[in-house]
Design a protein around this motif. Sequence first.
Motif, PDB file in Angstrom:
ATOM      1  N   LEU A 219       0.947  -1.300   0.116  1.00 17.29           N
ATOM      2  CA  LEU A 219       0.018  -0.125  -0.040  1.00 17.29           C
ATOM      3  C   LEU A 219       0.878   1.341  -0.084  1.00 17.29           C
ATOM      4  O   LEU A 219       2.046   1.030   0.505  1.00 17.29           O
ATOM      5  CB  LEU A 219      -0.597  -0.007   1.227  1.00 17.29           C
ATOM      6  CG  LEU A 219      -1.689  -0.952   1.538  1.00 17.29           C
ATOM      7  CD1 LEU A 219      -2.710  -1.005   2.844  1.00 17.29           C
ATOM      8  CD2 LEU A 219      -2.957  -1.230   0.259  1.00 17.29           C
ATOM      9  N   SER A 221       0.471   6.004  -0.417  1.00 12.88           N
ATOM     10  CA  SER A 221      -0.252   6.957  -0.347  1.00 12.88           C
ATOM     11  C   SER A 221      -0.299   7.661  -2.044  1.00 12.88           C
ATOM     12  O   SER A 221      -1.029   8.626  -2.511  1.00 12.88           O
ATOM     13  CB  SER A 221      -0.083   8.129   0.494  1.00 12.88           C
ATOM     14  OG  SER A 221       1.458   8.395   0.444  1.00 12.88           O
ATOM     15  N   LYS A 343      -6.300   2.366  -7.295  1.00 15.73           N
ATOM     16  CA  LYS A 343      -6.476   3.249  -6.452  1.00 15.73           C
ATOM     17  C   LYS A 343      -7.728   2.791  -5.535  1.00 15.73           C
ATOM     18  O   LYS A 343      -8.663   2.273  -5.966  1.00 15.73           O
ATOM     19  CB  LYS A 343      -6.733   4.567  -6.651  1.00 15.73           C
ATOM     20  CG  LYS A 343      -6.875   5.770  -5.693  1.00 15.73           C
ATOM     21  CD  LYS A 343      -6.970   7.004  -6.589  1.00 15.73           C
ATOM     22  CE  LYS A 343      -7.145   8.202  -5.590  1.00 15.73           C
ATOM     23  NZ  LYS A 343      -7.344   9.431  -6.166  1.00 15.73           N
ATOM     24  N   ASP A 346      -8.263   6.949  -0.976  1.00 15.01           N
ATOM     25  CA  ASP A 346      -7.332   7.820  -1.040  1.00 15.01           C
ATOM     26  C   ASP A 346      -5.671   7.257  -1.210  1.00 15.01           C
ATOM     27  O   ASP A 346      -4.760   8.153  -1.066  1.00 15.01           O
ATOM     28  CB  ASP A 346      -7.210   9.127  -0.092  1.00 15.01           C
ATOM     29  CG  ASP A 346      -6.994   8.368   1.336  1.00 15.01           C
ATOM     30  OD1 ASP A 346      -7.147   7.357   1.690  1.00 15.01           O
ATOM     31  OD2 ASP A 346      -7.029   9.134   2.395  1.00 15.01           O
ATOM     32  N   ARG A 347      -5.688   5.803  -1.280  1.00 18.62           N
ATOM     33  CA  ARG A 347      -4.450   5.094  -1.310  1.00 18.62           C
ATOM     34  C   ARG A 347      -4.492   4.239  -2.325  1.00 18.62           C
ATOM     35  O   ARG A 347      -5.410   3.915  -3.040  1.00 18.62           O
ATOM     36  CB  ARG A 347      -4.369   4.338   0.121  1.00 18.62           C
ATOM     37  CG  ARG A 347      -4.524   5.205   1.352  1.00 18.62           C
ATOM     38  CD  ARG A 347      -4.052   4.251   2.404  1.00 18.62           C
ATOM     39  NE  ARG A 347      -2.647   4.166   2.678  1.00 18.62           N
ATOM     40  CZ  ARG A 347      -2.043   3.450   3.321  1.00 18.62           C
ATOM     41  NH1 ARG A 347      -2.609   2.483   4.295  1.00 18.62           N
ATOM     42  NH2 ARG A 347      -0.746   3.096   3.655  1.00 18.62           N
TER      43      ARG A 347
END
Length: 762
Positions: A219, A221, A343, A346-347
């Motif tokens: 994962l 950002s 996506k 928001d990650r």
Amino acid sequence: MPAQDLFSYPKYWAECYGTAPFLPMSRKEMDELGWDSCDIILVTGDAYVDHPSFGMAIIGRMLESQGFRVGIIAQPDWHSKDAFMKLGKPNLFFGVTAGNMDSMINRYTAERRIRHDDAYTPNDEGGKRPDRAVTVYTQRCKEAFKGVPVIIGGIEASLRRIAHYDYWSDKVRRSVLFDSKADLLVYGNAERPLVEIAHRIAAGEDVKAITDVRGSAFLASQVLPGWHGIDSRNVDKPGKIDPIHSPYQEIDNASCSEQKASLENESLNTDITQQAQPVQIIDFKAKSLQNKSWNDKKKPWLNTYINLPTFEQVKDNKILYAHASRIFHQEVNPTSAKPLVQKHGDRIIWLNPPATPLTEAEMDGVFGLSYQRVPHPSYGTAKIPAYEMIKTSINIMRGCFGGCTFCSITEHEGRIIQSRSEDSIINEIEDIKQKVPGFTGVISDLGGPTANMYQLRCKSEKAEATCRKPSCVWPTICGHLDTDHTPTINLYRRARKVKGIKKVLIASGVRYDLAIQDPEYVKELATHHVGGYLKIAPEHTEEGPLNKMMKPGMGSYDKFKEMFDHYSKAAGKKQYLIPYFISAHPGTTDMDMVNLALWLKENDFKLDQVQNFYPSPLANATTLYHTEIDSLRRVKKDSESVPIPKGTIQRRLHKAILRYHDPANWALIRAALTKMGLARKLIGSKPGCLVPHETRGEKEQLHYKKNGKGKNNASGLKTSPGQKKNSTHKYGKPANRGKQGLTRFSENQFDDRKPKKNRSKK
């Protein structure tokens, strides 16, 4: 850059402790080994069997060979963190897997019913692992020791590495990385990525900084610096697809007509046949110095990732889900695949390309580690069915280029065949002779995902490096594929000559469309390696479902059967093929199932066990099931709609039709045939009929079902077969219609009968 050899890493300092007889499962065993702690603790949903057919044993022994102290926590009680703390805190990380099977498939049938057994548990006991075990185990590890990295892997994690359709909840779920909150995910067999990650963590590198290991996902950002993305629709546009431009040529914006005119003018000016040309002498050495070497040239395509549709998009849009599935399955070639980015809110999920396949020497090294080939002693005399089945079998290769849509092997192990050497396999036979208790001299299998892909490969390195086809054998066998079975034949012959070996059986599924390319293989197989029955899997007989399975037509089966029967007869043996079929597969209609049943009856097959299609995560057929769109072809807004047998009623019908010979299914089949307008043709006693007319026994059963058996029925009335409720009394009086509340032998049951006169009284 070639991958580093698995066994070339400097050994970790703990190598001095040597090789453990069994990887420890308790503090007592650790104390006996002189360990104060474990470097790596592996948590698994299976019982610990130290055998190379069990993934946790391979990973554990592989890490041990690198010098790490490895402990095993097998089938822990997941209701608290206590069981996850019994070996103490690992120095490097936890490794978590659900086991050799996906925990949901292990726990539930294809009809979502709970199983009450588990072949990977002592005494076949069910309920020893939680649903979605990877997620549950990871959360408990995090709870037990905060700050310790957790790396997830195995089949369950592999098949959930991006957004996927989940059959059990009937919805699209997020990547397992989000639900489990693991630090890294490794997919595939994972020896190569896991060994690299272990050494990097041991060297002090932060697990969050390990982002470049092939065969891993994590994962983030935002995307990694230095990379640029392309939209997945530019790779496989829903609708018209433009050809992929070569990265080696410059592309200008001229229209097709302008380019054509320019090329025509250029050809006239440069046609050397129209005018004399001066001879030029070129200093190739000087010329070569003007060009940069290939390694120094910029290669922008190497730092390109593909943006998949977001989780939010594929969750609600089936066309985009089908499109994302196509991209995912195209980017599985270890040589040319690009990273995938998806996506989630928001990650993002960053999915690196698959790991480089193991070489033959590396495969030999992995399977030559110090396996005891028996379950851990803590299980005592308890039987573990999965071990009992494979304890004398040998895995000779990995991978499968068949590409069957219902199978998850390609998504997990990949298409590239990774084979062991003959010597390595023969050494394992010798190991079995020495270590397996009660060995009788019979090797139960020499195989793998498929029996006869050993040493088969693409004949063209260039084609293999760039190929994006989902299968090398469908719709026809690729011209680049080497189908020579000589290495397999030689292996079989050498194995059956080993001293003390009475029989070498082949139990893995034979890919018969490949086998018929080499009759000598079929001869060797039928003559020496079949114990009366050989399992093969045509899966269906009809073109519609076969195309959606990406399986060959029945012509290949017929040819293989002819060859198999011929060589069996020549060997003086009566041997039979046992075909396997799938019911309710996407693309299958009711008529397809009827035609399959008629084929079975014509060929005198009566199937005891039938498997309904089971939608496993990320499989191509699961995409068909979920979207009802033909994602095997270019996805468009008006893409072909695929018939999908959904719902309990239709799935049960398809399964029942395959078992046409079972009287319990006749009523259901008759109702379906009547609805299809085939009652006259297929119901009756004629040779071409599928099921008989309703029998007397069935009528009685139906009567019992409606009215009860003999005693009072649901309405409190006495009935039994042959008894009519509204009949007249045998003396001509109206019937009493049964006395309510009376049992068969009550004292006043026959009071309504006329008493006989006493002849003594006149």
